[in-house]
Design an enzyme around this catalytic site. Structure first.
Site, PDB file in Angstrom:
ATOM      1  N   TYR A 118       2.780  20.449   2.547  1.00 58.15           N
ATOM      2  CA  TYR A 118       4.186  20.750   2.732  1.00 58.15           C
ATOM      3  C   TYR A 118       5.102  19.671   2.177  1.00 58.15           C
ATOM      4  O   TYR A 118       6.045  19.946   1.453  1.00 58.15           O
ATOM      5  CB  TYR A 118       4.416  20.975   4.226  1.00 58.15           C
ATOM      6  CG  TYR A 118       5.841  21.046   4.641  1.00 58.15           C
ATOM      7  CD1 TYR A 118       6.298  20.264   5.683  1.00 58.15           C
ATOM      8  CD2 TYR A 118       6.728  21.886   4.003  1.00 58.15           C
ATOM      9  CE1 TYR A 118       7.608  20.327   6.067  1.00 58.15           C
ATOM     10  CE2 TYR A 118       8.038  21.943   4.381  1.00 58.15           C
ATOM     11  CZ  TYR A 118       8.482  21.171   5.412  1.00 58.15           C
ATOM     12  OH  TYR A 118       9.775  21.215   5.786  1.00 58.15           O
ATOM     13  N   LEU A 119       4.791  18.459   2.501  1.00 64.73           N
ATOM     14  CA  LEU A 119       5.682  17.387   2.056  1.00 64.73           C
ATOM     15  C   LEU A 119       4.846  16.177   1.678  1.00 64.73           C
ATOM     16  O   LEU A 119       3.926  15.804   2.395  1.00 64.73           O
ATOM     17  CB  LEU A 119       6.632  17.008   3.196  1.00 64.73           C
ATOM     18  CG  LEU A 119       7.688  15.978   2.845  1.00 64.73           C
ATOM     19  CD1 LEU A 119       8.787  16.607   2.020  1.00 64.73           C
ATOM     20  CD2 LEU A 119       8.251  15.375   4.106  1.00 64.73           C
ATOM     21  N   ILE A 120       5.162  15.618   0.573  1.00 68.84           N
ATOM     22  CA  ILE A 120       4.438  14.407   0.165  1.00 68.84           C
ATOM     23  C   ILE A 120       5.398  13.244   0.142  1.00 68.84           C
ATOM     24  O   ILE A 120       6.368  13.237  -0.620  1.00 68.84           O
ATOM     25  CB  ILE A 120       3.814  14.597  -1.232  1.00 68.84           C
ATOM     26  CG1 ILE A 120       2.914  15.818  -1.236  1.00 68.84           C
ATOM     27  CG2 ILE A 120       3.021  13.363  -1.615  1.00 68.84           C
ATOM     28  CD1 ILE A 120       2.530  16.266  -2.615  1.00 68.84           C
ATOM     29  N   CYS A 121       5.172  12.324   1.006  1.00 69.16           N
ATOM     30  CA  CYS A 121       5.988  11.113   0.987  1.00 69.16           C
ATOM     31  C   CYS A 121       5.126   9.961   0.501  1.00 69.16           C
ATOM     32  O   CYS A 121       3.945  10.118   0.245  1.00 69.16           O
ATOM     33  CB  CYS A 121       6.514  10.808   2.372  1.00 69.16           C
ATOM     34  SG  CYS A 121       7.692  12.027   2.903  1.00 69.16           S
ATOM     35  N   GLU A 122       5.744   8.819   0.440  1.00 68.49           N
ATOM     36  CA  GLU A 122       4.998   7.674  -0.067  1.00 68.49           C
ATOM     37  C   GLU A 122       3.866   7.291   0.863  1.00 68.49           C
ATOM     38  O   GLU A 122       2.789   6.930   0.435  1.00 68.49           O
ATOM     39  CB  GLU A 122       5.931   6.485  -0.238  1.00 68.49           C
ATOM     40  CG  GLU A 122       6.777   6.604  -1.475  1.00 68.49           C
ATOM     41  CD  GLU A 122       7.917   5.619  -1.457  1.00 68.49           C
ATOM     42  OE1 GLU A 122       8.881   5.861  -2.160  1.00 68.49           O
ATOM     43  OE2 GLU A 122       7.826   4.623  -0.730  1.00 68.49           O
TER      44      GLU A 122
ATOM     45  N   LYS B  44       1.600  12.520   4.213  1.00 73.25           N
ATOM     46  CA  LYS B  44       1.807  13.896   3.779  1.00 73.25           C
ATOM     47  C   LYS B  44       1.873  14.781   4.996  1.00 73.25           C
ATOM     48  O   LYS B  44       1.283  14.485   6.023  1.00 73.25           O
ATOM     49  CB  LYS B  44       0.625  14.351   2.911  1.00 73.25           C
ATOM     50  CG  LYS B  44       0.573  13.648   1.592  1.00 73.25           C
ATOM     51  CD  LYS B  44      -0.767  13.799   0.970  1.00 73.25           C
ATOM     52  CE  LYS B  44      -0.845  15.133   0.254  1.00 73.25           C
ATOM     53  NZ  LYS B  44      -2.057  15.230  -0.564  1.00 73.25           N
ATOM     54  N   LEU B  45       2.611  15.831   4.857  1.00 76.34           N
ATOM     55  CA  LEU B  45       2.652  16.806   5.947  1.00 76.34           C
ATOM     56  C   LEU B  45       1.965  18.075   5.480  1.00 76.34           C
ATOM     57  O   LEU B  45       2.133  18.504   4.334  1.00 76.34           O
ATOM     58  CB  LEU B  45       4.099  17.116   6.331  1.00 76.34           C
ATOM     59  CG  LEU B  45       4.910  15.946   6.902  1.00 76.34           C
ATOM     60  CD1 LEU B  45       6.308  16.427   7.244  1.00 76.34           C
ATOM     61  CD2 LEU B  45       4.239  15.395   8.132  1.00 76.34           C
TER      62      LEU B  45
ATOM     63  N   LYS C   7       0.441  15.490  10.244  1.00 72.55           N
ATOM     64  CA  LYS C   7       0.872  14.419   9.360  1.00 72.55           C
ATOM     65  C   LYS C   7      -0.365  13.591   9.021  1.00 72.55           C
ATOM     66  O   LYS C   7      -1.091  13.143   9.910  1.00 72.55           O
ATOM     67  CB  LYS C   7       1.889  13.537  10.077  1.00 72.55           C
ATOM     68  CG  LYS C   7       2.362  12.380   9.241  1.00 72.55           C
ATOM     69  CD  LYS C   7       3.096  11.378  10.091  1.00 72.55           C
ATOM     70  CE  LYS C   7       3.191  10.082   9.335  1.00 72.55           C
ATOM     71  NZ  LYS C   7       3.276   8.932  10.197  1.00 72.55           N
TER      72      LYS C   7
ATOM     73  N   ASP D  46      14.230   3.996   9.523  1.00 74.47           N
ATOM     74  CA  ASP D  46      14.123   4.847   8.339  1.00 74.47           C
ATOM     75  C   ASP D  46      14.573   6.270   8.701  1.00 74.47           C
ATOM     76  O   ASP D  46      13.782   7.207   8.668  1.00 74.47           O
ATOM     77  CB  ASP D  46      12.686   4.833   7.835  1.00 74.47           C
ATOM     78  CG  ASP D  46      12.512   5.633   6.566  1.00 74.47           C
ATOM     79  OD1 ASP D  46      11.389   6.022   6.260  1.00 74.47           O
ATOM     80  OD2 ASP D  46      13.527   5.896   5.890  1.00 74.47           O
TER      81      ASP D  46
END
Lengths: 1056, 482
Positions: free
Chosen positions: A766-770, A773-774, A789, A876
């Site tokens: 779903y989401l890739i952060c640094e 990931k979700l 997560k 953050d």
């Protein structure tokens, strides 16, 4: 003060107490060095001395300048000063010898006073200094130096050979030795001394003669006892004419047989031959030097035997025959008889067991026999008559007093290169820094100009924008001039300092010699490539395991890896890879001392070893086993092997998955293993961006070095966090926390993973952060989409923060969240169904209505208030860390306004109750995003970071861009015009309050703002809100997204 | 599975076999069936069972290769032939997926050592030539030995073969390019790069743990590391104030630790999990070289210091020995007596001489002796004799004979009991900087690289470094006593 004076007196005492241990030096000693040397403790002194000595030694070997004598000179002077007691320890004689050997060929030093002083020092140490002088004279060393003649003459004078002494002076004057005045004055003084002495003698004689009522008579048997042990000699007592004759000659005759003469040839002493010429003197003096003695380190050489047996032509017991060419003719034709015993070295009888008393050990006969000078000379001649050639750099190996091995020499070169490069690097940085400062100064000037004009036009709103724009441009300009690897900031900022360090380390690394040449990199054989070629399906596990790891490392650039593993030796001086032991109960005794302090007690050592190798720490705390020492003692019986294995896996949680059978070119340590990597996950990239962004124009334009001076450990460092967590063993007791002693399962779309006892099907990435990931997952028997997560963090920080939050806020949590800690990462499962991050919302910005904005901001305020109450700073607050729970599926809980948002990521959070050393706002993610905003410069409390985070998010929601503020003289205001917005007054108040909170308690500020915002919620608001939310849910809810995806995939499948 | 299997970093034996289909791959069974990890599942026993047939099949292959092993038979050709039997290849490379190996169960097993190049049979020496076809004039490999692939980029400071507990042969080399590399050496002589680790400074010494699961490395960066081959992770385990010159793994009945010797004049003993040493022993000088065979360790230092330690119960100084040599110590190796107990050591000096020294000889004057080596034109008196440094000494694990390597670019084999030289090699164009034997003494590995013996002026970074492998089974057999 008192202490100081006491210390002083103590120091003085040192000197007073050990005067007898200090050899006098002609040029004197520096009292500070002397006291330092005398006062220091034995061990401390040894280490520093050894270090300095070592430096000299390596300097001698690697000296590249054109004055090698300088190094020797300094080394010798240093030795003199630092070994006041002289003796063997100082190695002075060896040192001088080596120095003389090394420099002998250098003709340019022959008349260098330093070279002479070196020789003179050597002369003091050897038995027959006169030989040395004649040798020097013969070689033409120092013949134009006055000091040479002075010392030489002194030596003769000391032996009461005044005539020779005078001759020496005269020769010196003849040769116009410099400084001539000094020589002449010395000569005059000498003459005065001699005359005075002879006069005294004459006077005495006269007195005696005057008194001479009784003519001296030989007394019978008086003093006729033989003197000397071996060669008995009766004392002579003469009277009458014989006495007179001897007295007359007394001053001018050397009473002792001169060794050089007796050595060279047998000459009968002729009292009348006093007019021996200078030429003759030098000629005869040189002779003993022609024959070189045996070199010390020669193997399988015959020992010197009695010299008169079988080798009648040799006139010295330890001479080599090689170069005795000219001499034999001058030898006497008879063989003098020498008693066998006469030549035997006499040993001091020693009754003390040498192992008990080292001081009084037997002197080893013959070991240090032979004069220094002879060795020096032999060295010179050795090369000519060598039978074998040494094929290694002997002069380097044995250059100084000690010896170096090849490896040491090479390591030294290696170290030097590294150092040079580093220095060059620093120099460049310094230069650039200076340049930057100049630029900054210029810009500061400009800014001031701008500000003055700005103030002039303060009233005019329209023109107000102009100058700010200009400053912005300036910022950009300065940013573009930023040099990577270098930061200029006005705040003490741990991240920046880290960045600098790492970048420096990187640079050094890159220039290390391993990367030289066109050599082929070590390519590791890839079995799988080969097996795939052969159409054999590879074992399923290994490659997948790699694939699984990769996505998490997406943002880890090769640079970051480099900086992690290749910290320069200085940076990683402390132990990094090793888990500090904190089981104090067990280790206390051994912690700061050598584990086995008593060498006699042998079982101690083994027990200690067992203690240390028994697995006890990590696994126990994580697996929730009470760590009690008794249990550990029982474990001693365990098979060593199994315990070791266990230990390796648990002590190093970060060890990579064991199931990986395949090798890649190696990432040396996992990120967590070293210190510098500690800034978690993607730290390196974050740092580099921050270091680039750092060049803004702050309020005070100063370059501070503080950042370098206090390298504060970053509060986000994994190492640091792990330590912190370790001190909280109760963490693992939580029901929501599971430690899995295995690598993280691989995550693939449409595959199932097991979390706890449930299987989940992964629906979508779903989401890739640094950092993480979700994924959307569904439980096996349900269609409910929940979120997991996944992060590569090995420190369960999210869990920790959540736990603390719950503990401290005393509120029931309304949702469930479980954490699964693996060897190489962590998965957190969130119970929320059908939720999405704010990031999605921003992608559909048309859906962000006023109502939604208010709802989100209101929720933010309440959440952050809760966090701050619990003394936690989030750090953050960005769209990707916030989950928006779509309430459309739950329309009846509208009264729970404060639960629309949830935080999924706490990577940048700081627990200020536990992390007491966080004082500044620098380093937080929010701060990095808002980098360049002047408002940050006058903030001090970390809590304010979250205020800015909220402001920034609100700004994003309202204007779709990041926060932009300016100082209007009294308050911080938005650059954007708020008044045009709906509820503009509300937002205006909101921003003014939140931006100008200064030192107030953030909790009260947040509560105040939330209360204010609460006023907006009314029925019409709710109806609007519900409508908006419904829209949002329909378009961007997870169900909608998945549906779209399905449709697309089905569409794409059809043509195929 | 984990304890006795080949460590991960070294790869599965099976998969390694793929690279060389014609020759044994997993004929070396693990010493005993090992406890299985839960993750390995129920297949593992099957894979263990399948070992037997596989090694049997090898026997046939050996016969085949023997019939063809005329002196210069190219090895490559053998491989090509072998590839024509794909089924066997697939069977071989499936150590972990045993379902595929089905056939060849009926061939009787044979003595495995005999079928390989590095076995006890001769013929390897000639076989090596053709493998590389290096018939050019350059004499980097005058002995026509097998060249290890992907050798390090800078001088090789140390070599070490895996212990017998590990199936197969793995070679570790530490270099001045800061890296430690690991190869699998197959019985064909083929070398497969397996893994690599880095230090921040040159690597001066390496050693294996007794079970072969870990490699310890000592470096100029003042640290020592433990490289866990299972996880392929390296962690620091020791710290000194100066570069660490030697490292040894001590496995005693009542303790196990790592012994490091450094130029900071200390000898330290480390448990691998503590940042503090278990014990620190002061040395009179910088440690230059050391060797250890339980229960004895010997350390040679600068200024010709020589200390023997005993390691029973705990390490302690046993005796300081006055050096039998007159020049700088450079290398030392312990040798064993007939009962396989350490009984003395050979010490090499910088100036072409090796001393054989027994700890408790019945007749010291007779039993201890020194001999010259690594010198040019020994007896010719007219020209001066060139003397070179002895860079390494290794004892043959079976025969008790020894090999020395020197700066002159030669290696020599000696029989210390008969006091004779067995062989001297041709001169390589570079010094030989290190050497070692594998655990059964069939392979002699030596590294050809600049040893800095003539200082940095003579260092040519362009020059390639080599590691060579030589069949040592025959050449090191002691002379028959008459």
């Amino acid at each position: 003060m008192k202490e100081k004076s006491e210390a002083m007196s103590l120091e003085g005492d040192e000197w007073e107490l050990s005067k007898e241990n200090v050899q006098p030096l002609r040029q004197g000693r520096s009292i500070s060095t002397l006291q330092g040397v005398l006062a220091q403790q034995e061990s401390a002194r040894n280490t520093t001395l050894q270090q300095q000595k070592r430096e000299f030694e390596s300097e001698i070997r690697f000296y590249t300048g054109n004055d090698p004598l300088d190094v020797w000179d300094r080394y010798i002077n240093w030795t003199e000063q630092n070994y006041p007691q002289g003796g063997k320890e100082s190695n002075m004689s060896t040192l001088l010898e080596r120095a003389v050997e090394a420099l002998q060929g250098e003709k340019r030093y022959y008349n260098d006073p330093r070279f002479l002083s070196l020789w003179l020092k050597l002369g003091h140490l050897c038995n027959e200094p006169l030989d040395m002088y004649s040798y020097l004279h013969n070689q033409g060393i120092a013949v134009s130096l006055a000091q040479f003649y002075i010392s030489w003459a002194e030596e003769y004078e000391a032996r009461e050979n005044f005539k020779k002494a005078d001759m020496i002076f005269q020769e010196g004057i003849q040769r116009k030795a410099t400084p001539l005045e000094r020589l002449q004055s010395q000569h005059r003084q000498f003459q005065a001394r001699v005359t005075r002495q002879t006069l005294l003698v004459l006077e005495k004689e006269e007195e005696e003669e005057d008194l001479g009522s009784s003519v001296p008579q030989r007394s019978t048997l008086a003093e006729l006892k033989s003197k000397g042990k071996k060669t008995a000699r009766a004392p002579i007592s003469r009277i009458g004419g014989a006495l007179k004759a001897s007295n007359q000659n007394r001053g001018l005759q050397n009473p002792l047989p001169q060794p050089m003469q007796s050595n060279s040839r047998i000459t009968v002493f002729d009292e009348n031959a006093d007019e021996a010429s200078i030429a003759e003197l030098s000629k005869s003096a040189v002779q003993p030097w022609i024959a070189p003695p045996v070199s010390r380190a020669k193997e399988n050489e015959l020992q010197a035997g009695p010299w008169n047996v079988g080798r009648p032509l040799e006139y010295r017991p330890h001479d080599n025959t090689a170069s005795v060419t000219a001499v034999p003719s001058m030898l006497p034709s008879f063989t003098p008889y020498v008693e066998e015993t006469a030549q035997q070295p006499v040993m001091t009888p020693c009754k003390i067991e040498p192992s008990i008393n080292h001081i009084l050990s037997t002197r080893k006969p013959g070991k240090e026999e032979g004069d220094l000078l002879q060795r020096v000379q032999s060295h010179q001649q050795a090369s000519e008559e060598k039978k074998d050639k040494v094929m290694y750099c002997k002069e380097k190996i044995y250059a100084g007093v000690g010896e170096f091995s090849f490896e040491e020499i090479r390591a030294e070169v290696f170290r030097k290169k590294l150092k040079e490069k580093r220095e060059a690097e620093l120099l460049i940085i310094a230069e650039k820094k200076a340049e930057m400062q100049k630029q900054i100064e210029e810009m500061e000037k400009k800014l001031k100009e701008i500000q003055t004009t700005q103030q002039e036009r303060a009233g005019d709103q329209q023109e107000e924008k102009m100058p700010t724009k200009e400053t912005a441009e300036l910022q950009i300009a300065s940013e573009s001039q930023e040099i990577p690897g270098m930061t200029v900031s006005n705040s003490v900022c741990p991240v920046n300092s880290c960045a600098r360090e790492t970048s420096l380390a990187e640079n050094i690394w890159q220039e290390q010699p391993h990367s030289k040449g066109p050599s082929v990199p070590f390519s590791i054989f890839d079995e799988f490539l080969l097996s795939e070629k052969k159409n054999i399906s590879p074992p399923t596990d290994p490659p997948r395991a790699l694939v699984q790891r990769k996505p998490l490392a997406v943002l880890k650039t090769s640079d970051s890896i480099n900086s992690n593993e290749d910290v320069s030796p200085d940076v990683c001086d402390e132990f990094t890879g090793i888990e500090p032991l904190s089981e104090d109960a067990i280790i206390t005794g051994f912690r700061n001392v050598t584990i086995c302090p008593n060498p006699e007690d042998s079982c101690d050592f083994a027990r200690a070893a067992r203690f240390v190798s028994t697995p006890f720490h990590e696994i126990i705390s994580l697996k929730d086993i009470p760590s009690d020492p008794e249990r550990l003692l029982q474990e001693e019986d365990l098979d060593v092997k199994t315990s070791e294995d266990q230990q390796t896996t648990c002590a190093t949680i970060y060890s990579s998955p064991l199931s990986i059978k395949k090798l890649s070119p190696i990432i040396e340590d996992s990120g967590e293993a070293t210190h510098s990597s500690g800034l978690s996950g993607s730290s390196a990239s974050v740092i580099s961006t921050s270091s680039i962004k750092c060049l803004h124009i702050p309020e005070k334009l100063e370059l501070t070095n503080e950042a370098i001076e206090n390298p504060i450990q970053s509060p986000w460092c994994a190492q640091y966090r792990r330590l912190l967590l370790k001190s909280q063993p109760e963490l693992s007791a939580s029901a929501e926390f599971f430690v899995e002693d295995r690598p993280m399962p691989k995550l693939e779309i449409e595959k199932e993973i097991e979390l706890g006892n449930e299987d989940y099907c992964i629906k979508q990435e779903y989401l890739i952060c640094e950092d993480y990931k979700l994924f959307w997952v569904t439980p096996r028997n349900s269609a409910e989409l929940t979120i997991i997560k996944v992060s590569s963090q090995t420190v369960p920080w999210d869990f920790y923060i959540n736990l603390k939050l719950k503990e401290r806020s005393d509120e029931e949590c309304d949702y469930l969240c479980s954490y699964y800690q693996y060897q190489d990462g962590c998965i957190a499962w969130h119970q929320y169904t059908n939720c999405f991050t704010l990031q999605d919302l921003f992608q559909h910005s048309e859906l962000i209505t006023h109502e939604i904005t208010v709802l989100i901001v209101y929720n933010l305020l309440t959440i952050v208030e809760k966090l701050h109450k619990a003394e936690i700073v989030h750090g953050d607050l960005s769209p990707s860390t916030l989950l928006f729970r779509n309430r459309i599926y739950d329309p009846y809980d509208c009264d729970k306004n404060n639960q629309a948002l949830n935080i999924v990521d706490f990577s940048y959070s700081v627990d200020l109750r536990a992390q007491l050393d966080v004082f500044t706002i620098s380093g937080f993610r929010t701060v990095q995003i808002l980098e360049g905003q002047k408002i940050l410069a006058n903030c001090s409390s970390p809590y304010q970071v979250d205020l800015f985070g909220i402001a920034d998010l609100a700004h994003l929601l309202l204007f779709k861009e990041h926060l932009q503020v300016f100082w209007d003289g009294s308050l911080w205001k938005l650059s954007q015009n708020i008044s045009e917005l709906k509820d503009g007054e509300l937002w205006n108040k909101f921003f003014v309050r939140i931006l100008n909170a200064s030192d107030e308690s953030t909790v009260s500020v947040l509560r105040e703002l939330a209360a204010e915002m609460n006023g907006v919620f009314d029925t019409t608001f709710y109806s609007h809100l519900n409508k908006a939310l419904w829209k949002v849910g329909k378009l961007i809810g997870p169900g909608a997204l998945l549906f779209q995806q399905d449709r697309q995939s089905s569409l794409s499948q059809v043509p195929a | 599975m984990r304890t006795h299997d080949v460590p991960t970093a070294l790869g599965a034996v099976s998969s390694a076999g793929v690279g060389d289909p014609g020759l044994p791959a997993f004929l070396f069974a693990p010493p005993r069936p090992c406890p299985l990890r839960a993750g390995a599942g129920s297949q593992a026993p099957e894979s263990l069972r399948s070992l037997q047939p596989a090694s049997r099949r090898r026997a046939t292959l050996r016969c085949w290769s023997h019939s063809h092993s005329a002196p210069a038979r190219p090895c490559a050709e053998r491989q090509v032939c072998a590839r024509q039997e794909p089924r066997q290849v697939s069977a071989r490379c499936s150590w972990h997926s045993p379902g595929k190996e089905v056939d060849c169960k009926d061939i009787p097993g044979r003595d495995r050592a005999k079928m390989s190049l590095f076995g006890t049979t001769s013929g390897f020496g000639t076989g090596g030539t053709s493998m590389f076809g290096s018939t050019t004039t350059d004499n980097h490999n005058p002995m026509k030995d097998i060249e290890v692939t992907s050798s390090p980029d800078d001088s090789i400071g140390c070599l070490s073969f895996s212990p017998p507990t590990l199936p197969g042969n793995f070679l570790i080399a530490g270099s001045w390019a800061n890296d430690v590399r690991c190869w699998e050496v197959q019985d064909s002589g083929q070398t497969i790069p397996k893994a690599q680790q880095m230090h921040t400074g040159p690597v001066l010494d390496v050693c294996w743990s007794d079970d072969g699961s870990k490699v310890f490395t000592a470096s100029c960066d003042k640290t020592a590391k433990m490289w866990d081959l299972n996880s392929n992770q390296a962690i620091q385990i020791a710290q000194h104030d100066a570069p660490v010159k030697t490292i040894h793994w001590i496995k005693a009945p009542n303790y196990s630790c790592v012994m490091t010797g450094s130029w900071d004049k200390t000898l330290k003993f480390w448990d691998t999990r503590s940042s503090n040493p278990m014990m620190v022993l002061q040395l009179p000088e910088r440690c230059y070289c050391a060797d250890m065979i339980y229960p004895m360790a010997v350390v040679a230092t600068a200024e010709r210091g020589l200390i023997v330690y005993q390691l029973e119960n705990q390490p302690s100084e046993f005796r300081r020995i006055e050096s039998p040599l007159k020049h700088q110590h450079r290398c030392v190796a312990i040798f064993k007596d007939k009962q396989n107990k350490p009984t003395g050591f050979a010490l090499g000096s910088i100036e072409g001489r090796v001393a054989i020294h027994y700890i408790n000889p019945p007749n010291p004057a007779k039993d201890n002796f020194t001999f010259k080596c690594h010198r040019s034109n020994g007896t010719n008196t007219s020209a001066p004799q060139d003397i070179y440094a002895v860079n390494g000494i290794a004892f043959h694990p079976v025969h008790g004979t020894l090999a020395t390597v020197g700066s002159d670019g030669r290696f020599s084999f000696w029989d210390k009991d008969a006091r004779t030289k067995l062989k001297t090699s041709e001169q390589l164009d570079q010094p030989i900087s290190a050497c070692c034997f594998n655990h059964n003494g069939n392979i002699f590995a030596y590294a050809s690289s600049y040893d800095w013996s003539k200082g940095h002026e003579f260092y040519n970074p362009q020059k390639k470094n080599y590691i060579f492998l030589r069949n040592a089974a025959e050449e090191l057999k002691p002379r028959n006593k008459k």
